[in-house]
Design a protein around this motif. Structure first.
Motif, PDB file in Angstrom:
ATOM      1  N   ARG A   1     -31.472  -3.093  72.551  1.00 27.86           N
ATOM      2  CA  ARG A   1     -31.814  -1.749  73.011  1.00 27.86           C
ATOM      3  C   ARG A   1     -33.264  -1.358  72.779  1.00 27.86           C
ATOM      4  O   ARG A   1     -33.672  -0.261  73.166  1.00 27.86           O
ATOM      5  CB  ARG A   1     -30.908  -0.712  72.337  1.00 27.86           C
ATOM      6  N   ASN A   2     -34.018  -2.176  72.107  1.00 30.30           N
ATOM      7  CA  ASN A   2     -35.432  -1.812  71.931  1.00 30.30           C
ATOM      8  C   ASN A   2     -36.268  -3.073  71.732  1.00 30.30           C
ATOM      9  O   ASN A   2     -35.750  -4.172  71.549  1.00 30.30           O
ATOM     10  CB  ASN A   2     -35.600  -0.810  70.784  1.00 30.30           C
TER      11      ASN A   2
ATOM     12  N   THR B   1     -38.176  -3.930  69.284  1.00 26.73           N
ATOM     13  CA  THR B   1     -38.089  -4.535  67.955  1.00 26.73           C
ATOM     14  C   THR B   1     -36.976  -5.575  67.941  1.00 26.73           C
ATOM     15  O   THR B   1     -37.187  -6.731  67.554  1.00 26.73           O
ATOM     16  CB  THR B   1     -37.798  -3.453  66.895  1.00 26.73           C
ATOM     17  N   SER B   2     -35.788  -5.158  68.383  1.00 30.06           N
ATOM     18  CA  SER B   2     -34.660  -6.097  68.410  1.00 30.06           C
ATOM     19  C   SER B   2     -34.956  -7.261  69.347  1.00 30.06           C
ATOM     20  O   SER B   2     -34.582  -8.407  69.082  1.00 30.06           O
ATOM     21  CB  SER B   2     -33.386  -5.404  68.888  1.00 30.06           C
TER      22      SER B   2
HETATM   23  C1  NAG Z   1     -33.708  -0.927  67.539  1.00 31.79           C
HETATM   24  O1  NAG Z   1     -32.344  -1.177  67.735  1.00 31.79           O
HETATM   25  C2  NAG Z   1     -31.676  -1.590  66.553  1.00 31.79           C
HETATM   26  C3  NAG Z   1     -30.277  -2.036  66.942  1.00 31.79           C
HETATM   27  O2  NAG Z   1     -29.739  -1.220  67.938  1.00 31.79           O
HETATM   28  C4  NAG Z   1     -31.687  -0.442  65.556  1.00 31.79           C
HETATM   29  O3  NAG Z   1     -31.023  -0.805  64.379  1.00 31.79           O
HETATM   30  C5  NAG Z   1     -33.132  -0.101  65.230  1.00 31.79           C
HETATM   31  O4  NAG Z   1     -33.195   1.033  64.394  1.00 31.79           O
HETATM   32  C6  NAG Z   1     -33.920   0.173  66.500  1.00 31.79           C
HETATM   33  N1  NAG Z   1     -35.307   0.239  66.153  1.00 31.79           N
HETATM   34  C7  NAG Z   1     -36.140   1.163  66.651  1.00 31.79           C
HETATM   35  C8  NAG Z   1     -37.547   1.092  66.212  1.00 31.79           C
HETATM   36  O5  NAG Z   1     -35.757   2.019  67.417  1.00 31.79           O
END
Ligand code: NAG
Ligand code: NAG
Ligand code: NAG
Ligand code: NAG
Length: 505
Positions: A356-357, A359-360
């Motif tokens: 979903r982002n 980072t992941s």
């Molecule tokens: C990105 O997605 C992960 C898993 O869905 C989540 O744990 C994390 O907080 C998110 N990171 C950001 C920077 O939004």
């Protein structure tokens, strides 16, 4: 079925809530809102409390972050040192530059000539990734060279003599196949190592370039060396660069809110955009200033060079300046961010499936990578994502009647069936550790890493909200509602902004 209905219901409630708050705010009058906003960020007060017709060209250093391209601070620096009565200006070799000697060109450049070559110096950046050096970004009127011997005179705070080093290379950030012409100029990155010695570990404050055989000439240019020391609190940070915004006749406020909010949801922590006076309608400017005020957006005043014999508005001239600003943005954000993307307002790198982002996405890419079995490869210069068009389909009704029309991307979930070939119009997240020069669509050079990676379309894609080149692709659209995973958050956070700006949704 039931969960779909629930989602719809939730959305409806959200929109009604939005409406109510906006109506309330309108009734309370804008006055209170303005007072509250200005109390939070006094520096923007002047621009903000003006009527929506306030032009951007209003001379206000607050509006556009032009700390180091504003010549005022350069003048102060040059004059203060000279005022100290130091022997600098009488030195035979490399005297301290005098403000009165600088040759300005346009709003953002300084000019330097040697024979038939013209250098238009734009920015200087401290780069200590491999070894300490200063990278100077310039426009030069040749793609092929040859370049005359060129030297950097680097000045350190408190020292009375410069360190001098020869420019090691001229990296042209342009291919001739993208276009060229007489009198045109091309973005070029010059690199000067900081000479060995006691200054080697310090960041130079100023740099001047000179031609000649020994680097001793009196300089007629001087640039602040930009270095934003990292203050990061966590690993893996993303920044986005946007080329100069030019929408003098179209209000892009709603599009910009949706896009900036989505960038934030995907993981961007800073967006930098370039803008010239008069390039945006007042409403658009006001919308952007809201993001400047919140610290998410950096707006940099930028004006293209107007050179004799070159149509400033020509496609080629715009493209070369675009590349210049992408590289400026990259080098400004070198230490604070790990990945930098250069996008237009109609482009989104969309992670797919359960990711979903960004980072992941990057974690996933890094943890599963075997570098194609190449043991010499430890990292990629950039992660690049394939372009897929989401056309407007103007004649079709809004995709979803329950959503306000101005959520353009949420409403446009029909795309062409096929992704483009990776060499066509891809966009990338560039690793600040490795990339050295960037073009809009891919890095042109890198160090200590392998070439850019073409990321699988199973993991992410570059959603491009415009018409495909090949009109036949319009006939076989497919539904792609990956963006709906963000619908609730996107509508909610956009509504907060709409409310702050005093619009009705
Ligand atoms: C990105 O997605 C992960 C898993 O869905 C989540 O744990 C994390 O907080 C998110 N990171 C950001 C920077 O939004
Ligand atoms: C400048 O002159 C040199 C030597 O005559 C030539 O090779 C080069 O192409 C010229 N460059 C431009 C930009 O005119
Ligand atoms: C500014 O843009 C918003 C969103 O498109 C719109 O609702 C509002 O009416 C505009 N305001 C002006 C003064 O044009
Ligand atoms: C509108 O969106 C909701 C969910 O957000 C969805 O359930 C519904 O099917 C959409 N309507 C149409 C006509 O596609």
């Amino acid at each position: 079925m039931v969960s779909k209905f629930l989602r719809l219901l939730k959305l409806l409630v959200l929109i009604i809530a939005c409406y109510t708050v906006v109506l309330l705010l309108v009734h309370l009058g804008r006055h209170r809102g303005a007072v509250r906003r200005s109390a939070r960020a006094p520096f923007i007060k002047k621009a903000y409390s003006k009527p929506a017709t306030a032009p951007l060209q209003e001379k206000s250093d607050n509006v556009v972050d032009d700390d180091d391209h504003g010549w005022q601070s350069l003048r102060r620096l040059l004059q203060s040192n000279r005022g100290q009565g130091s022997p600098l200006s009488s030195d035979k070799c490399a005297p301290f530059p005098r403000y009165a000697d600088l040759l300005f060109e346009g709003e953002n450049f300084q000019r330097m000539r040697e024979g038939n070559l013209s250098y238009y110096l734009f920015g200087a950046y401290y780069d200590r990734r491999l070894e300490p050096m200063v990278a100077v970004l310039a426009m030069i009127n040749t793609i092929y060279g040859p370049y005359p011997p060129t030297y950097c005179q680097m000045w350190f705070d408190g020292s009375s003599r410069p360190s001098i080093s020869q420019v090691r290379d001229h990296k042209v950030i342009w291919y001739d196949s993208w276009g060229q012409g007489p009198n045109y100029i091309y973005p070029t990155l010059l690199s000067c190592p900081v000479p060995k010695g006691q200054m080697m570990q310090r960041v130079p404050q100023l740099v001047s370039l000179v031609h000649g055989t020994d680097g001793c000439a009196r300089a007629t240019n001087a640039l602040h060396v930009i270095y934003e020391a990292p203050r990061r609190s966590h690993a893996l940070r993303f920044a986005v660069c946007v080329k100069d915004l030019y929408y003098p006749h179209r209000d892009i406020s709603a599009r910009i809110v949706e896009w900036l909010e989505l960038m934030q949801l995907l993981g961007a922590e800073r967006v930098t955009a370039y803008v010239d006076d008069g390039a945006l309608l007042p409403n658009t400017t006001r919308t952007l200033l809201r993001y400047v005020q919140h610290g998410f957006l950096k707006l940099r005043r930028f004006r293209m060079l107007q050179l004799p014999g070159v149509d400033a508005t020509s496609y080629l001239n715009k493209r070369v300046h675009e590349v210049l600003t992408y590289n400026d943005c990259f080098y400004r954000n070198l230490y604070e961010y790990d990945f930098i993307g250069g996008f237009d307002l109609d482009e989104v790198i969309m992670p797919l499936g359960t990711i979903r982002n960004w980072t992941s996405l990057v974690h996933h890419l890094e943890s599963t990578d075997d570098f194609g079995g190449n043991s010499n490869c430890q990292a990629w210069a950039s992660y690049c994502f394939r372009n897929v068009y989401f056309p407007e389909y103007r004649e079709k009704p809004p995709y979803n009647e329950t959503l306000p029309k101005h959520f353009y991307m949420l409403q446009h979930v029909r795309r062409v069936a096929k992704h483009l070939h990776p060499s066509l119009a891809a966009k990338c997240l560039h690793a600040t550790a490795f990339a050295t020069t960037l073009h809009n669509h891919f890095p042109l050079s890198w160090q200590n890493s392998c070439a850019p990676l073409d990321v699988s379309t199973a993991l992410a894609q570059m959603q491009h909200y415009r018409e495909p080149e090949n009109k036949a692709d319009l006939l076989t659209p497919v539904l792609d509602d990956n963006i709906w995973r963000f619908e609730e958050q996107l509508v909610k956070s956009s509504c907060v902004v709409f409310r702050e700006l005093g619009w009705s949704p």
